[in-house]
Design an enzyme around this catalytic site. Structure first.
Site, PDB file in Angstrom:
ATOM      1  N   SER A 146      -1.789   3.862  11.407  1.00 17.43           N
ATOM      2  CA  SER A 146      -3.021   4.896  11.651  1.00 17.43           C
ATOM      3  C   SER A 146      -3.832   4.691  12.627  1.00 17.43           C
ATOM      4  O   SER A 146      -4.238   3.431  13.037  1.00 17.43           O
ATOM      5  CB  SER A 146      -3.655   5.345  10.404  1.00 17.43           C
ATOM      6  OG  SER A 146      -4.685   5.896  10.463  1.00 17.43           O
ATOM      7  N   TYR A 165      -8.510   1.396   3.591  1.00 20.70           N
ATOM      8  CA  TYR A 165      -7.418   2.202   4.242  1.00 20.70           C
ATOM      9  C   TYR A 165      -7.031   1.362   5.541  1.00 20.70           C
ATOM     10  O   TYR A 165      -6.129   1.071   6.057  1.00 20.70           O
ATOM     11  CB  TYR A 165      -7.574   3.333   4.250  1.00 20.70           C
ATOM     12  CG  TYR A 165      -6.724   4.238   5.109  1.00 20.70           C
ATOM     13  CD1 TYR A 165      -5.559   4.642   4.633  1.00 20.70           C
ATOM     14  CD2 TYR A 165      -6.964   4.808   6.300  1.00 20.70           C
ATOM     15  CE1 TYR A 165      -4.383   5.508   5.003  1.00 20.70           C
ATOM     16  CE2 TYR A 165      -6.078   5.501   6.947  1.00 20.70           C
ATOM     17  CZ  TYR A 165      -4.836   5.893   6.404  1.00 20.70           C
ATOM     18  OH  TYR A 165      -3.730   6.590   6.863  1.00 20.70           O
TER      19      TYR A 165
END
Length: 249
Positions: A135, A148
């Site tokens: 990501s 995350y």
């Protein structure tokens, strides 16, 4: 006999929705037989209805190490796309518990570790490709994403380590990370965009104007499929952009 695209088999984790679904369909459209792994059978069946007979749904927990070993042994894939992941809570750091903070480590990182390990142990055939989906948060962080960003950054590191081991053992397996940015076209991306807009005190529409409207989940899936099937992309990680994959500096 030289391998053609139609003889290739891919396993895509997290294939029932978002980038995983789009990647699975893009691979099928490129002539690859796809084994789609996710926990929700109904959603997988919906993907099969769209993709056709070259998509095989496998309801299973992609983070379970037994799943990884069993499916690699059963299907002998040429391509792995490791996309599965947990949806994190979106809140400031001090509002997490360790259990909620570490959810992406327990799913995203753990599943990439298990599948990458199986790819090296099997090993996959020379010329195979493993794509891990990271990501943009791995590169810039997110103050409301808990663990995350760190989990996705660790996936980048692990992919590089796996490539090193493949080279050392002369296995001929290519490992590469796809790094898509925030995309409001997925459930997670829309929730993240909403949370960031609220934190910045701007409207969601105003925040969404910063994002590239042409980079839809379908387009992201197509670019990930390109990384999986085109060996000319030989860098360790690529940003996923509307203009094609761009190497991460």
């Amino acid at each position: 006999m030289e391998e053609t695209m139609s003889t290739r088999t891919a396993i895509v984790t997290g294939a029932s929705r978002g980038f995983g679904r789009a990647t699975a369909i893009a691979l099928v459209n490129a002539g690859v037989h796809v084994i789609g792994v996710a926990r929700d059978r109904e959603q997988l069946d919906a993907v099969q209805n769209e993709a056709g007979a070259e998509f095989t749904p496998v309801p299973a927990d992609a983070a379970d190490p037994v799943t990884a070993g069993r499916l690699v042994d059963t299907y002998h894939p040429n391509i792995l796309v490791l996309n599965a992941g947990a949806h994190p809570l979106l809140r400031p750091l001090h509002k997490y518990s360790w259990e909620t903070f570490s959810s992406n480590w327990e799913v995203d990182v753990r599943h990439v570790f298990n599948w990458t390990r199986e790819a090296l142990l099997a090993p996959l055939d020379p010329g195979s490709t493993v794509v891990t989906v990271s990501s943009g948060a791995a590169l810039q962080g997110s103050s409301i994403g808990g663990g995350y960003s760190g989990a996705k950054a660790t996936i980048l590191f692990m992919t590089g380590f796996a490539e090193e081991e493949s080279n050392r053992a002369k296995l001929g397996i290519r490992f590469v990370s796809a790094v898509p940015g925030l995309n409001a076209g997925t459930a997670l991306g829309h929730a993240a965009a909403t949370a960031h807009a609220q934190r910045e005190g701007v409207s969601l529409d105003s925040f969404l104007q910063r994002l590239d409207p042409t980079l839809t989940p379908k387009r992201v899936g197509q670019e990930i499929a390109t990384l999986a099937t085109d060996s000319e992309f030989d860098s360790g990680a690529y940003r996923v952009t509307a203009n094609g994959p761009t190497p991460v500096d």
